[in-house]
Structure formats: structure tokens, C-alpha cells
Scaffold this motif. Structure first.
Motif, PDB file in Angstrom:
ATOM      1  N   VAL A  88       0.773  -1.288   0.006  1.00  0.00           N
ATOM      2  CA  VAL A  88       0.227   0.023   0.059  1.00  0.00           C
ATOM      3  C   VAL A  88       1.084   1.076   0.003  1.00  0.00           C
ATOM      4  CG1 VAL A  88      -1.512   1.335   1.443  1.00  0.00           C
ATOM      5  CG2 VAL A  88      -2.138  -1.111   1.099  1.00  0.00           C
ATOM      6  N   ARG A  89       2.240   1.309   1.006  1.00  0.00           N
ATOM      7  CA  ARG A  89       2.815   2.595   0.906  1.00  0.00           C
ATOM      8  C   ARG A  89       3.620   2.876  -0.369  1.00  0.00           C
ATOM      9  NH1 ARG A  89       4.673  -0.101   5.693  1.00  0.00           N
ATOM     10  NH2 ARG A  89       3.312   0.654   7.259  1.00  0.00           N
ATOM     11  N   LEU A  90       3.560   1.704  -1.472  1.00  0.00           N
ATOM     12  CA  LEU A  90       4.058   2.135  -2.656  1.00  0.00           C
ATOM     13  C   LEU A  90       3.000   2.840  -3.454  1.00  0.00           C
ATOM     14  CD1 LEU A  90       5.941  -1.411  -3.664  1.00  0.00           C
ATOM     15  CD2 LEU A  90       7.052   0.705  -2.586  1.00  0.00           C
ATOM     16  N   ASP A  99       2.007  10.200  -3.460  1.00  0.00           N
ATOM     17  CA  ASP A  99       1.521   8.960  -4.100  1.00  0.00           C
ATOM     18  C   ASP A  99       2.601   8.390  -4.765  1.00  0.00           C
ATOM     19  OD1 ASP A  99      -1.152   8.850  -3.481  1.00  0.00           O
ATOM     20  OD2 ASP A  99      -1.857   9.873  -5.366  1.00  0.00           O
ATOM     21  N   GLY A 100       2.823   7.003  -5.220  1.00  0.00           N
ATOM     22  CA  GLY A 100       3.699   6.570  -5.876  1.00  0.00           C
ATOM     23  C   GLY A 100       3.489   6.451  -7.349  1.00  0.00           C
ATOM     24  N   TYR A 101       4.858   6.241  -7.982  1.00  0.00           N
ATOM     25  CA  TYR A 101       4.696   5.796  -9.580  1.00  0.00           C
ATOM     26  C   TYR A 101       4.200   4.467  -9.826  1.00  0.00           C
ATOM     27  CZ  TYR A 101       7.654  10.015 -10.330  1.00  0.00           C
ATOM     28  OH  TYR A 101       8.264  11.427 -10.501  1.00  0.00           O
ATOM     29  N   SER A 102       3.471   4.261 -10.921  1.00  0.00           N
ATOM     30  CA  SER A 102       3.040   3.140 -11.304  1.00  0.00           C
ATOM     31  C   SER A 102       3.904   1.929 -11.410  1.00  0.00           C
ATOM     32  CB  SER A 102       2.061   3.273 -12.303  1.00  0.00           C
ATOM     33  OG  SER A 102       2.624   3.640 -13.483  1.00  0.00           O
ATOM     34  N   ASP A 103       4.901   2.296 -11.900  1.00  0.00           N
ATOM     35  CA  ASP A 103       6.252   1.457 -11.752  1.00  0.00           C
ATOM     36  C   ASP A 103       6.468   0.856 -10.719  1.00  0.00           C
ATOM     37  OD1 ASP A 103       6.427   1.667 -14.879  1.00  0.00           O
ATOM     38  OD2 ASP A 103       8.339   3.045 -14.747  1.00  0.00           O
ATOM     39  N   PHE A 104       6.257   1.246  -9.489  1.00  0.00           N
ATOM     40  CA  PHE A 104       6.605   0.902  -8.187  1.00  0.00           C
ATOM     41  C   PHE A 104       5.409   0.096  -7.518  1.00  0.00           C
ATOM     42  CE2 PHE A 104       9.451   4.561  -8.082  1.00  0.00           C
ATOM     43  CZ  PHE A 104      10.434   4.246  -8.631  1.00  0.00           C
ATOM     44  N   TYR A 105       4.404   0.344  -8.010  1.00  0.00           N
ATOM     45  CA  TYR A 105       3.143  -0.381  -7.101  1.00  0.00           C
ATOM     46  C   TYR A 105       2.326  -1.329  -7.975  1.00  0.00           C
ATOM     47  CZ  TYR A 105      -0.140   3.245  -9.212  1.00  0.00           C
ATOM     48  OH  TYR A 105      -0.809   3.966 -10.025  1.00  0.00           O
ATOM     49  N   LYS A 106       2.628  -1.389  -9.301  1.00  0.00           N
ATOM     50  CA  LYS A 106       2.045  -2.093 -10.122  1.00  0.00           C
ATOM     51  C   LYS A 106       2.883  -3.466 -10.097  1.00  0.00           C
ATOM     52  CE  LYS A 106      -0.990  -0.626 -13.420  1.00  0.00           C
ATOM     53  NZ  LYS A 106      -1.252  -0.061 -14.793  1.00  0.00           N
ATOM     54  N   LEU A 126      -1.561 -12.028 -14.136  1.00  0.00           N
ATOM     55  CA  LEU A 126      -2.310 -10.889 -13.873  1.00  0.00           C
ATOM     56  C   LEU A 126      -1.367  -9.629 -14.152  1.00  0.00           C
ATOM     57  CD1 LEU A 126      -4.718 -11.464 -10.813  1.00  0.00           C
ATOM     58  CD2 LEU A 126      -5.116 -11.990 -13.171  1.00  0.00           C
ATOM     59  N   LYS A 127      -1.378  -8.923 -15.243  1.00  0.00           N
ATOM     60  CA  LYS A 127      -0.415  -7.812 -15.757  1.00  0.00           C
ATOM     61  C   LYS A 127      -0.783  -6.369 -14.879  1.00  0.00           C
ATOM     62  CE  LYS A 127       2.587  -9.042 -18.241  1.00  0.00           C
ATOM     63  NZ  LYS A 127       3.863  -9.535 -17.976  1.00  0.00           N
ATOM     64  N   GLY A 128       0.027  -5.900 -14.275  1.00  0.00           N
ATOM     65  CA  GLY A 128      -0.093  -4.702 -13.907  1.00  0.00           C
ATOM     66  C   GLY A 128      -1.124  -4.333 -12.755  1.00  0.00           C
ATOM     67  N   ALA A 129      -1.014  -5.534 -11.743  1.00  0.00           N
ATOM     68  CA  ALA A 129      -2.221  -5.447 -10.568  1.00  0.00           C
ATOM     69  C   ALA A 129      -1.712  -4.482  -9.544  1.00  0.00           C
ATOM     70  CB  ALA A 129      -1.999  -6.835 -10.002  1.00  0.00           C
ATOM     71  N   PHE A 130      -2.710  -3.606  -9.153  1.00  0.00           N
ATOM     72  CA  PHE A 130      -2.397  -2.865  -7.938  1.00  0.00           C
ATOM     73  C   PHE A 130      -3.748  -3.075  -6.948  1.00  0.00           C
ATOM     74  CE2 PHE A 130      -4.686  -0.283 -10.986  1.00  0.00           C
ATOM     75  CZ  PHE A 130      -5.499   0.413 -10.184  1.00  0.00           C
ATOM     76  N   ILE A 131      -3.578  -2.591  -5.601  1.00  0.00           N
ATOM     77  CA  ILE A 131      -4.664  -2.688  -4.737  1.00  0.00           C
ATOM     78  C   ILE A 131      -5.603  -1.565  -4.943  1.00  0.00           C
ATOM     79  CG2 ILE A 131      -5.001  -2.545  -2.230  1.00  0.00           C
ATOM     80  CD1 ILE A 131      -2.216  -3.795  -1.589  1.00  0.00           C
ATOM     81  N   SER A 132      -6.905  -1.941  -5.159  1.00  0.00           N
ATOM     82  CA  SER A 132      -7.822  -0.988  -5.124  1.00  0.00           C
ATOM     83  C   SER A 132      -8.471  -0.815  -3.610  1.00  0.00           C
ATOM     84  CB  SER A 132      -8.934  -1.513  -6.006  1.00  0.00           C
ATOM     85  OG  SER A 132     -10.265  -0.762  -5.956  1.00  0.00           O
ATOM     86  N   SER A 133      -8.713  -1.712  -2.908  1.00  0.00           N
ATOM     87  CA  SER A 133      -9.164  -1.716  -1.583  1.00  0.00           C
ATOM     88  C   SER A 133      -8.456  -2.840  -0.760  1.00  0.00           C
ATOM     89  CB  SER A 133     -10.409  -1.702  -1.399  1.00  0.00           C
ATOM     90  OG  SER A 133     -11.056  -2.744  -1.875  1.00  0.00           O
TER      91      SER A 133
END
Length: 162
Positions: A88-90, A99-106, A126-133
């Protein structure tokens, strides 16, 4: 004259079903044994309507991969909550508001379905996943349930490798 069906269509064919409890999910930074449950990828094909006088013609619109939900156990050590919060901190650092860059959190996530002897019979990426909630569970003196963390993940697209 009546058309006869092929015997291979009539008779039972033995097969081994994929079982919902035989899977392993790899998420960087989260131990695989913490993943209790996960939904498989699903896709929604949008719709484009072309109007013409009294009728409509329908075409496929944008393809949208639907969110995946993941349930994690939250042990004392290693802390599942801490592992999730590091990810989440990414995305967003609460202390600084940055906020972080997508390269770091995805992240790319691998989801394997296993056969009866532990062999990989299916693999999704799953490509480019990140936490929505992220929901870190409830506390209740009246239950003996382990604490669980619920994640909703968004991702760019999924690839079925085999």
C-alpha cells in the motif's frame, strides 16, 4: 432420415476436474501460504450499438478485466497486515501524503491451478495489478475465527499461459 450422434458424444468420457482448493498465488512481498482464497480472472466485453433506422447492430466494445478479490490470513509472524501495508505504501504514503509511480506499485501476479499431485495444470498472469481496496478484518470477542485480510485488486489484463 434422422442423423445419428457420434458415440463419443453419447458415452461418458472420464476426466479430472480442476478443484477450487488446489491453487497457489504468487504476489511479490506476500508469502504464498497466506493466500486463503482468490477469485479467478473474468472479462467483460463492452458493447457498441450502431443505430440504423428501426434496428440496432451490436459490436464488441472495450474489453474490461474485472477486479479480483484475494483473502489472506493474517498471522502474528510474518504479519500479513504488514506485508499488505508495505505494498500500500508504494501506492500512497499516509505520513507524507505522497503517491507512488505506477512502475513501483503495479505488480505482475501469478495464479496457478494445481493437479491432484501438486503439478501446475493452469497458469494465469495478472499484468499490472495494484490494490484497489484493502480491508484488514474485524475483531470480535464472541468468535474464534482467525483474522483475515480482504484485498480487491485491479489489473490491466490477464494472460492464460496454459
Amino acid at each position: 432420415m434422422a442423423e445419428l450422434l457420434d458415440p463419443t458424444e453419447i458415452f461418458y468420457t472420464a476426466y479430472e476436474p480442476k478443484m477450487s482448493n488446489r491453487f497457489i498465488m504468487y504476489i511479490e512481498g506476500i508469502p504464498a501460504y497466506l493466500v486463503k482464497a482468490a477469485s479467478r480472472p473474468s472479462i467483460d466485453q463492452g458493447e457498441v450499438i450502431l443505430d440504423h433506422i428501426n434496428v440496432e447492430r451490436k459490436l464488441k466494445g472495450k474489453s474490461r478485466w474485472q477486479d479480483v478479490t484475494v483473502t489472506l490470513y493474517d498471522p502474528v509472524v510474518p504479519s500479513g497486515a504488514q506485508a499488505v501495508m508495505e505494498w500500500v505504501r508504494l501506492h500512497h504514503e499516509s505520513v507524507t501524503g505522497r503517491d507512488g509511480y505506477s512502475d513501483f506499485y503495479k505488480k505482475d501476479i501469478t495464479f496457478n491451478t494445481l493437479g491432484p499431485v501438486g503439478d501446475k495444470v493452469e497458469e494465469w498472469t495478472l499484468k499490472g495489478a495494484f490494490i484497489s481496496s484493502a480491508t484488514f478484518g474485524d475483531m470480535d470477542w464472541a468468535t474464534e475465527d482467525p483474522i483475515q485480510i480482504e484485498l480487491t485488486l485491479k489489473y490491466d489484463y490477464a494472460v492464460l499461459q496454459f
